[in-house]
Write an enzyme that holds these catalytic residues in place. Structure first.
Site, PDB file in Angstrom:
ATOM      1  N   ASP A  60       0.870  -1.180   0.000  1.00 39.67           N
ATOM      2  CA  ASP A  60       0.000   0.000   0.000  1.00 39.67           C
ATOM      3  C   ASP A  60       0.907   1.230   0.000  1.00 39.67           C
ATOM      4  OD1 ASP A  60      -2.137   1.705   0.311  1.00 39.67           O
ATOM      5  OD2 ASP A  60      -2.498   1.217   2.420  1.00 39.67           O
TER       6      ASP A  60
HETATM    7  C1  SPV Z   1      -6.968   1.236   3.861  1.00 42.55           C
HETATM    8  O1  SPV Z   1      -7.743   0.295   4.118  1.00 42.55           O
HETATM    9  O2  SPV Z   1      -6.329   1.299   2.821  1.00 42.55           O
HETATM   10  C2  SPV Z   1      -6.800   2.319   4.828  1.00 42.55           C
HETATM   11  C3  SPV Z   1      -7.081   2.057   6.221  1.00 42.55           C
HETATM   12  O3  SPV Z   1      -6.382   3.382   4.444  1.00 42.55           O
HETATM   13  S1  SPV Z   1      -5.634   1.546   6.962  1.00 42.55           S
HETATM   14  O4  SPV Z   1      -5.015   0.547   6.128  1.00 42.55           O
HETATM   15  O5  SPV Z   1      -6.085   1.022   8.240  1.00 42.55           O
HETATM   16  O6  SPV Z   1      -4.774   2.697   7.105  1.00 42.55           O
HETATM   17 MG    MG Z   2      -5.590   3.328   2.545  1.00 38.90          MG
END
Ligand code: SPV
Ligand code: MG
Length: 422
Positions: free
Chosen positions: A55
């Site tokens: 991510d």
């Molecule tokens: C996501 O689900 O991509 C989020 C929430 O931004 S978290 O991963 O908890 O930051």
């Molecule tokens: Mg996110």
């Protein structure tokens, strides 16, 4: 019209928080809806993970959009899309908002990380946030870009994640609210809810607060509600549950018995239900020609009747011309009119004269000493699925075929009550 954003706003106006759950594809979105959640969180973390990517702003705007759009198409509840930093500066965010809004998404969430972002939970990251003023302008730009005034723009601050403290979190949250945000998400990775509870105790703007209780998941919903949170997002639990379940089943399958406990996995019927097999069947029955394309036909036309002498001197009965068309052509027209294009003919007597296009042929060269069963077995390859067998010398009303194809039953016979002339 009840647009997704209006539906989200209506729900926000009712008592109790909107509880959303993260999805990573259309199927998981459908499961979120089935479980009774009020909204779907199109998680950037999840959409990246299902492509085996971190991510970290690696997915493009289009990839994120397509992921979220698939969720919208598969469900009826509002989808809140996590659009990270808005894919660049305020201008990029404006374009993103227009695309997501046009795709039927109810809300977007834009965070104050700098591009390229890193997931809030990754360790060893030197966290840098966009200046509050810059992010406030991005939020104002997002609001200005949306065509529907009810479209929801959620502004998210990572101030607590970056370790910049309560005051910075509040300064930023207020700046984003004043720039036009419809809701504020203050993200926390604290093991308990206390950090966030303390921050929002001083919240003094009249727009909803959003919580993502990943690290403080134990917090009862009632506590989040009491602290003023109007949207609660369980962001990544469905993804993590599916990874664990798949890994366990794969280990079983890979094990000595190559077996897996059927009782531990979803039944095929369950999957059929989730992907809308019933609707498919209903639509097939309603809109496709009867019989569909998977019914094959075998026409048995090998024999030599002998009783009509001259007429069949040069060709078999199926090639008899009846008012400008042979019996075989008439049969093919009838089959085609009922959606059957997959047609085989078993020929024998004067086989060279049976030569029409788009047919498959089988030859019963022993037609004189064998009967229809031998001919049919020569066409064995055709008998793997639903199959219609016809005698090659019968002219029939096309409607009879339609009724036959719609009739329930494993084996259906059509018989004429007309006595055969001696
Ligand atoms: C996501 O689900 O991509 C989020 C929430 O931004 S978290 O991963 O908890 O930051
Ligand atoms: Mg996110």
């Amino acid at each position: 019209m009840l647009t997704p954003s209006r539906s989200l706003r209506r729900r926000l106006a009712q008592a109790g928080p909107v509880v959303a759950c993260g999805a990573h594809d259309a199927l998981s979105a459908r499961l979120v809806e089935e479980a009774g959640f009020g909204a779907i969180w199109a998680s950037g973390f999840g959409l990246s993970a299902v492509r085996a990517l971190p991510d970290a702003s690696i997915l493009t705007e289009r990839e994120t959009l397509e992921g979220a759009r698939a969720m919208v198409e598969a469900t009826e509840i509002p989808v809140i899309a996590d659009i990270d930093t808005g894919f660049g500066n305020a201008i990029n965010a404006m374009h993103a908002v227009q695309h997501f809004e046009a795709a039927g998404i109810a809300a977007v969430c834009i965070e104050d990380n700098v591009f390229p972002k890193r997931c809030s939970f990754y360790t060893g990251v030197t966290r840098e946030l966009a200046p509050a003023e810059e992010h406030a302008r991005k939020i104002a730009a997002a609001r200005a870009a949306s065509r529907d005034p009810e479209f929801v723009v959620i502004a998210r601050t990572e101030a607590l994640i970056a370790g910049w403290g309560k005051e910075e979190a509040l300064v930023r949250a207020r700046a984003y609210a004043d720039a036009g945000a419809d809701a504020i998400l203050i993200h926390s990775k604290h093991a308990t809810f206390e950090e966030l509870r303390d921050v929002v105790a001083d919240w003094d703007r009249d727009i909803p607060l959003v919580a993502v209780p990943t690290t403080y998941i134990e917090t009862p919903l009632a506590d989040l509600d009491a602290a003023g949170f109007r949207i609660v997002i369980y962001a990544n639990q469905s993804l993590r549950a599916s990874v664990r379940a798949m890994r366990e089943t794969l280990a079983h399958l890979r094990g000595e018995e190559h077996a897996c406990a059927e009782s531990k996995i979803a039944t095929l019927d369950d999957i059929y239900g989730l992907v809308g097999l019933r609707e498919l069947r209903e639509n097939e029955a309603r809109f496709l020609l009867p019989g569909g394309t998977d019914v094959a036909a075998v026409i048995l036309a090998a024999g030599d009747d002998g009783r009509i002498g001259e007429l069949t001197k040069d060709h078999p009965k199926c090639m008899l011309d009846i008012k400008g068309k042979t019996i075989l052509e008439r049969q093919i027209d009838g089959l085609n009119a009922n959606g059957i294009k997959d047609i085989a003919v078993v020929r024998g007597y004067r086989k060279e004269s049976v030569d029409l296009p788009r047919l498959r042929f089988y030859d019963n060269d022993r037609f004189a000493e064998t009967g229809e069963l031998a001919s049919l077995l020569l066409a064995e390859n055709e008998l793997g699925g639903p199959v219609l067998c016809l005698y090659g010398d019968v002219i029939f009303d096309e409607a009879i075929l339609g009724r036959l194809l719609r009739a329930p039953g494993d084996v259906i016979l059509v018989v004429t009550l007309q006595p055969r002339e001696a």
